[in-house]
Scaffold this motif. Structure first.
Motif, mmCIF file in Angstrom:
data_model
loop_
_atom_site.group_PDB
_atom_site.id
_atom_site.type_symbol
_atom_site.label_atom_id
_atom_site.label_comp_id
_atom_site.label_asym_id
_atom_site.label_seq_id
_atom_site.Cartn_x
_atom_site.Cartn_y
_atom_site.Cartn_z
ATOM 1 N N ALA A 86 2.722 1.884 -12.967
ATOM 2 C CA ALA A 86 4.073 1.948 -13.537
ATOM 3 C C ALA A 86 5.013 0.992 -12.815
ATOM 4 O O ALA A 86 5.828 0.300 -13.451
ATOM 5 C CB ALA A 86 4.599 3.376 -13.462
ATOM 6 N N LEU A 87 4.908 0.948 -11.505
ATOM 7 C CA LEU A 87 5.788 0.062 -10.733
ATOM 8 C C LEU A 87 5.399 -1.402 -10.934
ATOM 9 O O LEU A 87 6.270 -2.276 -10.958
ATOM 10 C CB LEU A 87 5.724 0.441 -9.257
ATOM 11 N N ALA A 88 4.106 -1.670 -11.066
ATOM 12 C CA ALA A 88 3.674 -3.046 -11.318
ATOM 13 C C ALA A 88 4.237 -3.548 -12.641
ATOM 14 O O ALA A 88 4.720 -4.683 -12.746
ATOM 15 C CB ALA A 88 2.148 -3.119 -11.324
ATOM 16 N N ILE B 237 4.917 -10.632 -5.090
ATOM 17 C CA ILE B 237 4.103 -9.446 -4.829
ATOM 18 C C ILE B 237 2.843 -9.543 -5.671
ATOM 19 O O ILE B 237 2.906 -9.525 -6.902
ATOM 20 C CB ILE B 237 4.877 -8.156 -5.147
ATOM 21 N N LYS B 238 1.694 -9.623 -5.016
ATOM 22 C CA LYS B 238 0.434 -9.782 -5.737
ATOM 23 C C LYS B 238 -0.219 -8.451 -6.060
ATOM 24 O O LYS B 238 -0.866 -8.315 -7.101
ATOM 25 C CB LYS B 238 -0.529 -10.645 -4.923
ATOM 26 N N TYR B 239 -0.074 -7.455 -5.172
ATOM 27 C CA TYR B 239 -0.732 -6.163 -5.364
ATOM 28 C C TYR B 239 0.206 -5.014 -5.041
ATOM 29 O O TYR B 239 1.084 -5.127 -4.178
ATOM 30 C CB TYR B 239 -1.936 -6.007 -4.420
ATOM 31 N N ILE B 240 -0.044 -3.902 -5.712
ATOM 32 C CA ILE B 240 0.477 -2.618 -5.258
ATOM 33 C C ILE B 240 -0.654 -1.597 -5.392
ATOM 34 O O ILE B 240 -1.312 -1.509 -6.436
ATOM 35 C CB ILE B 240 1.734 -2.172 -6.030
ATOM 36 N N ALA B 241 -0.918 -0.863 -4.316
ATOM 37 C CA ALA B 241 -2.015 0.103 -4.282
ATOM 38 C C ALA B 241 -1.460 1.513 -4.241
ATOM 39 O O ALA B 241 -0.505 1.794 -3.504
ATOM 40 C CB ALA B 241 -2.902 -0.137 -3.056
ATOM 41 N N SER B 242 -2.067 2.389 -5.035
ATOM 42 C CA SER B 242 -1.708 3.807 -5.005
ATOM 43 C C SER B 242 -2.976 4.621 -5.139
ATOM 44 O O SER B 242 -3.969 4.156 -5.699
ATOM 45 C CB SER B 242 -0.722 4.162 -6.128
ATOM 46 N N ALA B 243 -2.956 5.845 -4.651
ATOM 47 C CA ALA B 243 -4.166 6.663 -4.639
ATOM 48 C C ALA B 243 -4.630 7.028 -6.044
ATOM 49 O O ALA B 243 -5.822 6.986 -6.351
ATOM 50 C CB ALA B 243 -3.929 7.930 -3.818
ATOM 51 N N ASN B 244 -3.674 7.370 -6.934
ATOM 52 C CA ASN B 244 -4.084 7.817 -8.272
ATOM 53 C C ASN B 244 -4.044 6.713 -9.318
ATOM 54 O O ASN B 244 -4.508 6.900 -10.448
ATOM 55 C CB ASN B 244 -3.224 8.998 -8.731
ATOM 56 N N GLY B 245 -3.489 5.569 -8.976
ATOM 57 C CA GLY B 245 -3.450 4.445 -9.904
ATOM 58 C C GLY B 245 -2.273 4.432 -10.844
ATOM 59 O O GLY B 245 -1.772 3.368 -11.208
ATOM 60 N N ILE C 127 0.870 -1.182 0.000
ATOM 61 C CA ILE C 127 0.000 0.000 0.000
ATOM 62 C C ILE C 127 0.902 1.226 0.000
ATOM 63 O O ILE C 127 1.562 1.527 0.995
ATOM 64 C CB ILE C 127 -0.931 0.015 1.227
ATOM 65 N N GLY C 128 0.947 1.919 -1.119
ATOM 66 C CA GLY C 128 1.818 3.086 -1.254
ATOM 67 C C GLY C 128 2.804 2.890 -2.382
ATOM 68 O O GLY C 128 3.502 1.869 -2.432
ATOM 69 N N ALA C 129 2.859 3.870 -3.294
ATOM 70 C CA ALA C 129 3.731 3.746 -4.465
ATOM 71 C C ALA C 129 4.544 5.017 -4.667
ATOM 72 O O ALA C 129 4.719 5.485 -5.788
ATOM 73 C CB ALA C 129 2.907 3.424 -5.705
ATOM 74 N N GLY C 130 5.040 5.580 -3.572
ATOM 75 C CA GLY C 130 5.817 6.808 -3.644
ATOM 76 C C GLY C 130 7.285 6.558 -3.898
ATOM 77 O O GLY C 130 7.701 5.463 -4.319
ATOM 78 N N ALA D 298 1.606 -8.499 -9.969
ATOM 79 C CA ALA D 298 0.438 -9.051 -10.661
ATOM 80 C C ALA D 298 -0.677 -8.037 -10.853
ATOM 81 O O ALA D 298 -1.300 -7.997 -11.920
ATOM 82 C CB ALA D 298 -0.079 -10.273 -9.894
ATOM 83 N N HIS D 299 -0.979 -7.226 -9.828
ATOM 84 C CA HIS D 299 -2.115 -6.303 -9.907
ATOM 85 C C HIS D 299 -1.727 -4.929 -9.371
ATOM 86 O O HIS D 299 -0.974 -4.823 -8.396
ATOM 87 C CB HIS D 299 -3.303 -6.810 -9.078
ATOM 88 N N SER D 300 -2.280 -3.896 -9.994
ATOM 89 C CA SER D 300 -2.246 -2.553 -9.404
ATOM 90 C C SER D 300 -3.679 -2.173 -9.075
ATOM 91 O O SER D 300 -4.616 -2.553 -9.786
ATOM 92 C CB SER D 300 -1.615 -1.534 -10.351
ATOM 93 N N THR D 301 -3.860 -1.417 -7.997
ATOM 94 C CA THR D 301 -5.209 -1.085 -7.551
ATOM 95 C C THR D 301 -5.218 0.281 -6.880
ATOM 96 O O THR D 301 -4.182 0.759 -6.400
ATOM 97 C CB THR D 301 -5.738 -2.155 -6.574
ATOM 98 N N THR D 302 -6.389 0.894 -6.866
ATOM 99 C CA THR D 302 -6.585 2.121 -6.084
ATOM 100 C C THR D 302 -7.429 1.839 -4.848
ATOM 101 O O THR D 302 -7.743 2.762 -4.104
ATOM 102 C CB THR D 302 -7.292 3.192 -6.947
ATOM 103 N N ASP D 303 -7.799 0.588 -4.645
ATOM 104 C CA ASP D 303 -8.610 0.188 -3.495
ATOM 105 C C ASP D 303 -7.796 -0.781 -2.639
ATOM 106 O O ASP D 303 -7.756 -1.987 -2.906
ATOM 107 C CB ASP D 303 -9.909 -0.459 -3.968
#
Length: 703
Positions: free
Chosen positions: A425-427, A412-420, A393-396, A433-438
């Motif tokens: 980009a990091l995923a 690493i299954k998920y990476i979450a960022s506020a703006n997506g 959670i966090g992609a800064g 596997a997944h990027s998410t905003t939730d």
């Protein structure tokens, strides 16, 4: 959903599939209908990206100096990796957005679902924009015209700074889109307007709008032209909306101005000013900042704190509203400026030739029904039966520059960022596997064992508790808490629950090979430890200094060295005192000295300074014990004095991140002991909070 991005390393413009953003408190979620391409600004970004390394360096001399300083302190390899990572980050394009409100965040009462609004959102099918950067569109203004709101406000702000009066002569140098809008707004203000440009087609548009045209390529000398037009008086004001690398334009602006005239810069030109030209006429020069007062002020833009109208008549939002009213009344006509309207999927028609385009205004048109999934799959992979599966959670910057390289090879299954966008980009780069905003998707997934939290500091405690209550092991980047009541919540959780789940805070220094070597050499005798962090300056406007968001740099960074001293001494802090530079106590100071007393009689000193040279080492540790001394310089070189079998260890800079995550993942997979004992984590956090309290109370604080 789809979003346009620019790669500054390769120059490639891409329509990227990213997860749709979630609405935030104080913000509005908007489904985009049209967006305007700012050909000037976006052309500069595209051309910078396509430039070679030498040309990039020539365009950014200040950045080159920063890179050279970083090479001196951190080494060439670390610096090169940092620069490459920075350039690889996709940049969202666009800032002139029109769409329909899909959702409103908490605290917003004056906008409703279905309202048409203009904002500074990027070229994306859905955008989330803070309320003060959103303006409601009058019914009589079509989407195509409303898309000019934000870029019109840029010209309007330049005019407000110039403050022209009825009948004055104002010169606009550069008749691109902003220049033409600025000239038109000046004309509406009752000014006589002279437009200067090299493109005859743009000058024809200006003439049709009642603007006096000057073309240097047709033999018109701009200075003489203005002098003749004003009967030798000179221009009352000059607004520069052009882009040029040399100093010719600023010199021309000074020479065509009357005595005590004003010059306002909106564009980008060379600024090697001639003192004589400005001195003899007592000229006023000012640079205009974007849309108006409030721009780049987090209190105004992100927190929604409006400036009171009697004291700040024209904020950026009120400038947006002014442009929309002019469009609604028909006073400002932008329809003749529209060169083309292009479907979003055909963006290459605009960006493929943006460097040579003769277009005035290009609009992107968006589909009515866009896919708005909050999660995007980038790699088809099964995590069933695996141990140590990670959700981030966090992609800064920390995640991008430090953490993900250290997690190479992890599941690493998920990476979450506020703006997506940043998470996507990091995923893509790291095979996630997944990027998410939730982020709730991560907490609800039974396959995820470990949640890593790298958000802004004010979210650390809340997300940590949510993840623990969801049955996840947690790694949270420091600090664990920025207020005492947050720490109490963490303590209460572990008091009520058996420690089946591990909590790790990102105190990575203790895992550095240098720290491990120091620990093996020192033994358990009491010791005196002095650490110095030459942290470097961070502007006062940064979120890090906000007590309620970042907590301040002592809470956010000095905690690293409290933990390191705790690790080296093998003891817990009992008493804390902090003194800071300056006369009055400041909770978010970044020039301070912390004194620590430990239960085993050891002492620690942490000098955290932001006013030192960037060319000097960032971190230094000195240990004195039993007539022996260890000196660690910037986690690159360790020297020993008084040791029979050790004198020096030198390796590339290693602050322990890689070993920290390797050991953590192994612990999660095998069910081993926490890699940092919970009592030490809680004691370090308590000691850091006590340091801030000590500064306020001007006394030692016992834990």
């Amino acid at each position: 959903m789809k979003q346009l991005t620019q790669n500054l390393k390769t120059g490639q413009t891409t329509l990227t599939e990213v997860p749709a953003p979630q609405v935030r408190p104080g913000a509005v979620l908007i489904r985009t209908r049209r967006s305007l391409v700012s050909l000037g600004t976006e052309r500069m970004l595209v051309e910078f990206g396509k430039a070679n390394w030498l040309e990039k360096a020539r365009q950014q001399p200040d950045k080159v100096r920063m890179v050279l300083d970083k090479v001196k302190s951190d080494g060439l390899q670390t610096t090169v990796r940092s620069v490459f990572n920075k350039l690889e980050q996709p940049l969202p394009l666009g800032y002139c957005n029109v769409g329909t409100v899909m959702a409103v965040g908490a605290g917003i009462t004056d906008l409703q679902l279905g309202d048409r609004v203009a904002s500074n959102g990027p070229h994306a099918e859905v955008v989330c924009v803070p309320r003060n950067l959103v303006a409601k569109i009058p019914d009589q203004v079509p989407d195509e015209a409303a898309a000019f709101t934000v870029i019109g406000a840029i010209g309007l702000q330049g005019i407000r700074l110039l403050d022209p009066t009825l009948g004055e002569t104002v010169v606009v140098i550069g008749l691109g889109l902003i220049g033409l809008l600025t000239a038109d707004l000046l004309r509406l203000n009752g000014c006589r307007v002279v437009g200067v440009d090299l493109d005859e087609a743009k000058l024809d548009i200006a003439r049709a709008r009642g603007i006096i045209a000057c073309n240097p390529t047709k033999g018109d000398d701009p200075v003489n032209f203005v002098q003749n037009t004003t009967d030798g008086i000179g221009a009352d004001g000059v607004i520069i909306t052009a882009s040029a690398k040399n100093n010719d334009i600023i010199s021309q602006a000074a020479r065509m101005s009357r005595r005590r005239g004003k010059i306002v810069l909106i564009g980008v030109v060379g600024l090697d000013l001639s003192r004589a030209e400005f001195y003899e006429k007592e000229l006023t020069f000012q640079v205009s900042c974007s849309y108006g007062p409030g721009r780049y002020d987090d209190d105004y833009e992100q927190k929604g704190r409006d400036y009171p109208l009697p004291f700040v008549r024209w904020t950026e939002n009120r400038n947006f509203q002014t442009i929309l009213r002019l469009l609604a009344s028909g006073s400002l006509d932008v329809q003749p400026l529209i060169t083309e309207v292009v479907p979003l999927t055909e963006y290459a028609r605009i960006y493929g030739s943006i460097g040579s385009s003769k277009a005035i205004a290009s609009l992107l048109e968006y589909p009515e029904a866009a896919a708005l999934e909050p999660t995007v799959r980038h790699r088809a992979v099964s995590f069933a039966g695996r141990k140590g599966v990670v959700g981030i959670i966090g992609a800064g910057n920390f995640t991008k520059m430090t953490m993900l390289p250290a997690l190479k090879g992890a599941d690493i299954k998920y990476i979450a960022s506020a703006n997506g966008l940043s998470g996507t980009a990091l995923a893509q780069k790291h095979g996630i596997a997944h990027s998410t905003t939730d982020y709730h998707k991560i907490l609800q997934d039974d396959e995820v064992d470990l949640v890593i939290i790298t958000t802004r500091h004010d979210q650390h405690t809340r997300l940590t508790l949510e993840a623990l209550k969801a049955g996840k092991h947690v790694f949270v980047e420091k600090p664990l808490a920025i207020f005492q009541d947050e720490l109490v919540e963490i303590e209460d959780f572990f008091r009520r629950n058996t420690p089946a789940l591990s909590l790790t805070v990102g105190f990575n220094r203790r895992f550095s090979p240098h720290a491990q070597k120091m620990k093996s050499l020192l033994g358990s005798a009491p010791m005196n430890i002095v650490t110095t962090m030459n942290a470097g300056h961070i502007p006062a406007s940064s979120w890090v200094h906000d007590r309620t968001v970042g907590g301040g740099r002592i809470l956010g960074e000095a905690c690293h060295f409290i933990d390191l001293i705790t690790f080296l001494t093998g003891s817990l802090v009992t008493d804390v005192c902090m003194n800071a530079m300056g006369q009055s106590p400041d909770e978010t100071t970044d020039n301070a000295s912390i004194l620590l007393k430990y239960a085993n009689g050891s002492t620690g000193v942490i000098n955290y300074f932001s006013n030192g040279s960037k060319a000097y080492s960032k971190e230094r540790v000195e240990v004195y014990s039993q007539e022996r001394t260890l000196i660690l310089d910037n986690f690159r070189t360790l020297k020993g004095f008084g040791f029979n079998s050790f004198s020096k260890q030198k390796i590339r800079q290693d602050k322990g991140h890689r070993d920290q995550f390797r050991i953590l993942l192994e612990s999660v997979k095998t069910g081993g002991e926490p890699i940092i004992p919970l009592p030490e984590i809680l004691n370090t956090t308590r000691a850091t909070l006590a340091a801030v309290e000590s500064l306020q109370r001007k006394e030692w604080i016992s834990l």
